[in-house]
Scaffold this motif. Structure first.
Motif, PDB file in Angstrom:
ATOM      1  N   GLU A 196     106.565  -3.616 -27.202  1.00  0.00           N
ATOM      2  CA  GLU A 196     107.375  -4.718 -27.698  1.00  0.00           C
ATOM      3  C   GLU A 196     106.492  -5.751 -28.409  1.00  0.00           C
ATOM      4  O   GLU A 196     106.848  -6.250 -29.474  1.00  0.00           O
ATOM      5  N   HIS A 197     105.320  -6.039 -27.834  1.00  0.00           N
ATOM      6  CA  HIS A 197     104.406  -6.973 -28.483  1.00  0.00           C
ATOM      7  C   HIS A 197     103.937  -6.410 -29.827  1.00  0.00           C
ATOM      8  O   HIS A 197     103.853  -7.135 -30.816  1.00  0.00           O
ATOM      9  N   ALA A 198     103.653  -5.120 -29.859  1.00  0.00           N
ATOM     10  CA  ALA A 198     103.185  -4.487 -31.100  1.00  0.00           C
ATOM     11  C   ALA A 198     104.245  -4.503 -32.200  1.00  0.00           C
ATOM     12  O   ALA A 198     103.902  -4.499 -33.381  1.00  0.00           O
ATOM     13  N   THR A 199     105.516  -4.528 -31.831  1.00  0.00           N
ATOM     14  CA  THR A 199     106.595  -4.499 -32.831  1.00  0.00           C
ATOM     15  C   THR A 199     107.212  -5.872 -33.080  1.00  0.00           C
ATOM     16  O   THR A 199     108.096  -5.996 -33.929  1.00  0.00           O
ATOM     17  N   THR A 200     106.748  -6.896 -32.389  1.00  0.00           N
ATOM     18  CA  THR A 200     107.335  -8.235 -32.527  1.00  0.00           C
ATOM     19  C   THR A 200     107.232  -8.770 -33.946  1.00  0.00           C
ATOM     20  O   THR A 200     108.101  -9.518 -34.391  1.00  0.00           O
ATOM     21  N   LYS A 201     106.207  -8.377 -34.671  1.00  0.00           N
ATOM     22  CA  LYS A 201     106.062  -8.862 -36.054  1.00  0.00           C
ATOM     23  C   LYS A 201     107.292  -8.534 -36.887  1.00  0.00           C
ATOM     24  O   LYS A 201     107.681  -9.300 -37.768  1.00  0.00           O
ATOM     25  N   VAL A 202     107.940  -7.424 -36.597  1.00  0.00           N
ATOM     26  CA  VAL A 202     109.146  -7.036 -37.346  1.00  0.00           C
ATOM     27  C   VAL A 202     110.265  -8.045 -37.078  1.00  0.00           C
ATOM     28  O   VAL A 202     110.960  -8.477 -38.004  1.00  0.00           O
ATOM     29  N   ASN A 203     110.428  -8.441 -35.806  1.00  0.00           N
ATOM     30  CA  ASN A 203     111.429  -9.451 -35.467  1.00  0.00           C
ATOM     31  C   ASN A 203     111.112 -10.783 -36.146  1.00  0.00           C
ATOM     32  O   ASN A 203     112.010 -11.444 -36.688  1.00  0.00           O
ATOM     33  N   GLU A 204     109.846 -11.165 -36.100  1.00  0.00           N
ATOM     34  CA  GLU A 204     109.464 -12.451 -36.663  1.00  0.00           C
ATOM     35  C   GLU A 204     109.562 -12.456 -38.183  1.00  0.00           C
ATOM     36  O   GLU A 204     109.936 -13.468 -38.772  1.00  0.00           O
ATOM     37  N   GLU A 205     109.271 -11.338 -38.823  1.00  0.00           N
ATOM     38  CA  GLU A 205     109.436 -11.251 -40.277  1.00  0.00           C
ATOM     39  C   GLU A 205     110.907 -11.392 -40.667  1.00  0.00           C
ATOM     40  O   GLU A 205     111.220 -11.843 -41.772  1.00  0.00           O
ATOM     41  N   ALA A 206     111.810 -11.036 -39.764  1.00  0.00           N
ATOM     42  CA  ALA A 206     113.246 -11.177 -40.014  1.00  0.00           C
ATOM     43  C   ALA A 206     113.737 -12.595 -39.715  1.00  0.00           C
ATOM     44  O   ALA A 206     114.906 -12.899 -39.930  1.00  0.00           O
ATOM     45  N   GLY A 207     112.832 -13.463 -39.200  1.00  0.00           N
ATOM     46  CA  GLY A 207     113.186 -14.861 -39.001  1.00  0.00           C
ATOM     47  C   GLY A 207     113.251 -15.330 -37.564  1.00  0.00           C
ATOM     48  O   GLY A 207     113.449 -16.523 -37.308  1.00  0.00           O
ATOM     49  N   GLU A 208     113.101 -14.439 -36.602  1.00  0.00           N
ATOM     50  CA  GLU A 208     113.124 -14.857 -35.199  1.00  0.00           C
ATOM     51  C   GLU A 208     111.828 -15.583 -34.843  1.00  0.00           C
ATOM     52  O   GLU A 208     110.777 -15.319 -35.415  1.00  0.00           O
ATOM     53  N   SER A 209     111.918 -16.468 -33.883  1.00  0.00           N
ATOM     54  CA  SER A 209     110.750 -17.139 -33.325  1.00  0.00           C
ATOM     55  C   SER A 209     110.645 -16.685 -31.872  1.00  0.00           C
ATOM     56  O   SER A 209     111.593 -16.849 -31.100  1.00  0.00           O
ATOM     57  N   ILE A 210     109.491 -16.121 -31.516  1.00  0.00           N
ATOM     58  CA  ILE A 210     109.337 -15.501 -30.196  1.00  0.00           C
ATOM     59  C   ILE A 210     108.127 -16.080 -29.491  1.00  0.00           C
ATOM     60  O   ILE A 210     107.055 -16.236 -30.083  1.00  0.00           O
ATOM     61  N   ARG A 211     108.335 -16.392 -28.205  1.00  0.00           N
ATOM     62  CA  ARG A 211     107.256 -16.890 -27.361  1.00  0.00           C
ATOM     63  C   ARG A 211     107.178 -16.038 -26.097  1.00  0.00           C
ATOM     64  O   ARG A 211     108.158 -15.433 -25.682  1.00  0.00           O
ATOM     65  N   TRP A 212     105.989 -16.059 -25.503  1.00  0.00           N
ATOM     66  CA  TRP A 212     105.680 -15.228 -24.334  1.00  0.00           C
ATOM     67  C   TRP A 212     105.279 -16.110 -23.167  1.00  0.00           C
ATOM     68  O   TRP A 212     104.544 -17.090 -23.340  1.00  0.00           O
TER      69      TRP A 212
END
Length: 174
Positions: free
Chosen positions: A86-102
């Motif tokens: 999930e961490h390795a693929t998070t860039k895809v979510n963020e490129e789509a506009g999501e903001s993600i924190r851990w």
């Protein structure tokens, strides 16, 4: 308890006005459609992110219209294989506009009680919750829609606190 499907939950993104927030509390999600790409990743094979297209297109449309979509992922360290993926693929979510924190589970504030029985939830515009329910094997059963002001207020409190102490993806190193 009445549950809506994942597709019905995703329709909620078409109707909120400003902010959607997801609290993730599981270290593994058995999401249909992810098994192949996850297995590829585990085996060291690179697969494309096309399985994420319906989601990322929705997120891009929503965030391009000026709305925010945020997540806090509460995770156990050391990480499960799923969380590493999930961490390795998070860039895809963020490129789509999501903001993600851990937020590592061991850093949770002492005495914190999660609302809605510790289930994951989406909060839309501080007024509507879509609470995820899972079976014993971790498969999604559906989401329960809740609009009770007291429950929503507790989720807002937890969201605001966790968002303030969680680490943005760019700074979080597994």
């Amino acid at each position: 308890m009445e549950l809506i499907s994942s597709a019905e939950r995703n329709q909620l993104f078409e109707h909120f006005d400003r902010d959607a927030f997801h609290l993730e509390l599981r270290d593994d999600y058995s999401v249909p459609g992810e098994e192949g790409p996850f297995e590829d990743w585990l085996d060291g094979r690179v697969s494309d992110d096309s399985f994420m297209l319906p989601w990322t297109e929705l997120m891009k449309r929503v965030t391009d219209s000026g709305k925010t979509v945020r997540r806090v992922r509460v995770i156990t360290e050391p990480h499960s294989p799923y969380i590493k993926w999930e961490h390795a693929t998070t860039k895809v979510n963020e490129e789509a506009g999501e903001s993600i924190r851990w937020l590592p589970r061991h850093q949770l504030p002492e005495g914190l009680n999660f609302p809605v029985n510790g289930n994951d939830w989406w909060l839309f515009d501080d007024k509507l919750l879509a609470v995820g329910h899972f079976d014993a094997a971790g498969r999604v059963l559906g989401s329960e829609v809740i609009e009770d002001p007291a429950i929503v207020a507790e989720c807002i409190r937890v969201r605001d606190h966790l968002w303030s102490i969680a680490t943005p993806t760019v700074k979080y190193k597994p």
